[in-house]
Design an enzyme around this catalytic site. Structure first.
Site, short mmCIF file in Angstrom:
data_model
loop_
_atom_site.label_atom_id
_atom_site.label_comp_id
_atom_site.label_asym_id
_atom_site.label_seq_id
_atom_site.Cartn_x
_atom_site.Cartn_y
_atom_site.Cartn_z
N SER A 158 17.54 76.82 -43.42
CA SER A 158 16.75 75.80 -42.64
C SER A 158 15.90 74.76 -43.04
O SER A 158 15.54 74.88 -44.22
CB SER A 158 15.77 76.70 -41.79
OG SER A 158 14.94 76.15 -40.75
N TYR A 171 9.33 83.14 -40.56
CA TYR A 171 10.93 82.77 -40.64
C TYR A 171 10.83 81.77 -41.72
O TYR A 171 11.88 81.73 -42.56
CB TYR A 171 10.90 82.07 -39.24
CG TYR A 171 12.24 81.29 -39.32
CD1 TYR A 171 13.55 81.98 -38.68
CD2 TYR A 171 12.50 79.91 -39.69
CE1 TYR A 171 14.61 81.34 -38.70
CE2 TYR A 171 13.54 79.19 -39.33
CZ TYR A 171 14.84 80.00 -39.12
OH TYR A 171 16.01 79.25 -38.81
N1 LIG Z 1 19.22 76.65 -34.14
C1 LIG Z 1 18.55 76.17 -34.76
O1 LIG Z 1 17.81 75.35 -34.28
C2 LIG Z 1 18.42 76.61 -36.19
C3 LIG Z 1 17.67 75.70 -37.29
C4 LIG Z 1 17.66 76.03 -38.72
C5 LIG Z 1 18.29 77.13 -39.21
N2 LIG Z 1 18.99 78.06 -38.35
C6 LIG Z 1 19.62 79.08 -38.86
O2 LIG Z 1 21.03 79.11 -38.41
C7 LIG Z 1 21.41 80.20 -38.50
C8 LIG Z 1 22.29 80.54 -37.19
O3 LIG Z 1 21.51 80.35 -36.10
P1 LIG Z 1 21.98 79.84 -34.57
O4 LIG Z 1 21.26 78.81 -34.34
O5 LIG Z 1 23.35 79.67 -34.82
O6 LIG Z 1 21.55 81.23 -33.90
P2 LIG Z 1 22.32 82.09 -32.71
O7 LIG Z 1 21.34 83.09 -32.21
O8 LIG Z 1 23.03 81.24 -31.97
O9 LIG Z 1 23.26 82.81 -33.63
C9 LIG Z 1 23.14 83.83 -34.79
C10 LIG Z 1 24.09 84.77 -34.83
O10 LIG Z 1 23.41 85.67 -35.81
C11 LIG Z 1 23.83 87.07 -35.12
N3 LIG Z 1 22.91 88.00 -35.82
C12 LIG Z 1 21.46 88.13 -35.70
N4 LIG Z 1 21.15 89.42 -36.19
C13 LIG Z 1 22.27 89.65 -36.95
C14 LIG Z 1 22.58 90.78 -37.76
N5 LIG Z 1 21.43 91.79 -38.10
N6 LIG Z 1 23.61 91.12 -38.21
C15 LIG Z 1 24.57 90.36 -37.80
N7 LIG Z 1 24.54 89.29 -36.83
C16 LIG Z 1 23.32 89.04 -36.58
C17 LIG Z 1 23.51 86.71 -33.71
O11 LIG Z 1 24.04 87.95 -32.86
C18 LIG Z 1 24.38 85.57 -33.50
O12 LIG Z 1 25.71 85.83 -33.48
C19 LIG Z 1 20.45 81.11 -38.65
O13 LIG Z 1 20.44 81.61 -39.88
C20 LIG Z 1 19.24 80.42 -38.27
O14 LIG Z 1 18.00 80.91 -38.73
C21 LIG Z 1 19.09 77.62 -36.75
#
Ligand SMILES: NC(=O)c1ccc[n+]([C@@H]2O[C@H](COP(=O)([O-])OP(=O)(O)OC[C@H]3O[C@@H](n4cnc5c(N)ncnc54)[C@H](O)[C@@H]3O)[C@@H](O)[C@H]2O)c1
Length: 265
Positions: A158, A171
């Site tokens: 992130s 986080y």
């Molecule tokens: N959306 C944002 O603004 C943002 C910004 C920076 C980083 N991120 C990172 O991007 C990555 C993806 O996030 P996203 O925004 O697509 O979120 P999201 O919630 O849409 O998708 C995350 C996925 O991870 C799965 N997940 C959660 N816990 C889990 C576990 N214990 N085992 C297996 N799967 C699990 C969820 O079910 C989901 O399918 C994450 O690592 C998040 O920290 C997101």
């Protein structure tokens, strides 16, 4: 004087599909960036092992995207449960006989409260999924990549792994931990033809984003000089670069895809 070989490079060829025939494991594939990556990587010719806890969604995705050329298989996966991580990699080897790359996207977010008001178990939970989950994923992916003679791992970090962010301290700690795992594994594997990089998204419209309080969303979105919220597919594109040969000289890096957030305002 002999000329350097790069003065007479081989003719440049454009590869139509950049992951043609590669076998890629994606964690957190049921939503957000993981799901977007399943779609984009399949279009780029990859066979996908899509892992997440919500297998009903994965089954639908696999049925939608499997073609005569590309197979997408769904595997139940909780990155905090070591046995399911091992089983997901085993499923890749059983079905396709190899693994060429992984996108470790599974993650959870935080709630915007200051550190001194956070329940301690929230710290434990976020670290367990975001940091230990990446550790466990790589622990089982790496032997398969070594057996394949090389590959690429992308850990989703992130912009919070590049700067501090008030309100989501645990986080942020988990994402700096991801980058530490990335850099150390990159050094361990550099001579084995395996690259390991972190992708550092900023504000991106996904289910995770939608769960944040509206005022916190506005606060985060205002930090990116490009002044907009990315799409999940923007992250899939950046991950594609890191998984493909386009980035063959990049390892141990934290690659930002965050509209300039970490640069400042
Ligand atoms: N959306 C944002 O603004 C943002 C910004 C920076 C980083 N991120 C990172 O991007 C990555 C993806 O996030 P996203 O925004 O697509 O979120 P999201 O919630 O849409 O998708 C995350 C996925 O991870 C799965 N997940 C959660 N816990 C889990 C576990 N214990 N085992 C297996 N799967 C699990 C969820 O079910 C989901 O399918 C994450 O690592 C998040 O920290 C997101």
């Amino acid at each position: 004087m002999t000329s350097h070989p790069n003065h007479h490079p081989a003719p440049i060829t454009i590869q139509a599909r950049r992951l043609e025939g590669k076998v890629i494991l994606i964690t957190g594939a049921s939503a957000g960036m993981g799901e977007a990556a399943v779609r984009r990587f399949a279009a780029e010719g990859a066979h996908i092992v899509a892992g997440a806890r919500r297998t009903d969604r994965l089954d639908a995705l696999a049925a939608e995207l499997t073609t005569v050329d590309n197979q997408v298989i769904a595997v139940p996966l909780d990155v905090t449960d070591e046995a399911t991580v091992a089983a997901a990699v085993a499923a890749a080897l059983e079905r396709f006989g190899r693994l060429d790359g992984a996108l470790n996207s599974a993650g959870i977010t935080s709630d915007g409260t200051p550190l001194h008001q956070k329940p301690t178990d929230m710290y434990d939970q976020v670290m367990a999924v975001n940091a230990k989950g990446v550790f466990l994923s790589m622990k089982y992916e790496i032997p398969a990549l070594l057996a394949a003679g090389g590959g690429s791992i992308v850990n989703v970090s992130s912009v919070g792994g590049m700067v501090g962010v008030a309100g989501i301290s645990e986080y942020v700690a988990s994402k700096w931990a991801v980058n530490g795992l990335t850099k150390s594994a990159a050094l361990e594997l550099a001579s084995s033809n395996i690259r390991v990089n972190s992708l550092a998204p900023g504000s991106t419209r996904t289910e995770m984003w939608d769960m944040l309080p509206l005022d916190f969303q506005q606060h985060l979105a205002s930090m990116a000089p490009m002044n907009q919220i990315a799409l999940a597919d923007d992250m899939a594109r950046a991950a594609l670069f890191l998984l493909s040969d386009e980035s063959r000289w990049t390892t141990g890096a934290v690659i930002p895809a965050e509209g300039g957030h970490h640069v400042g305002r």
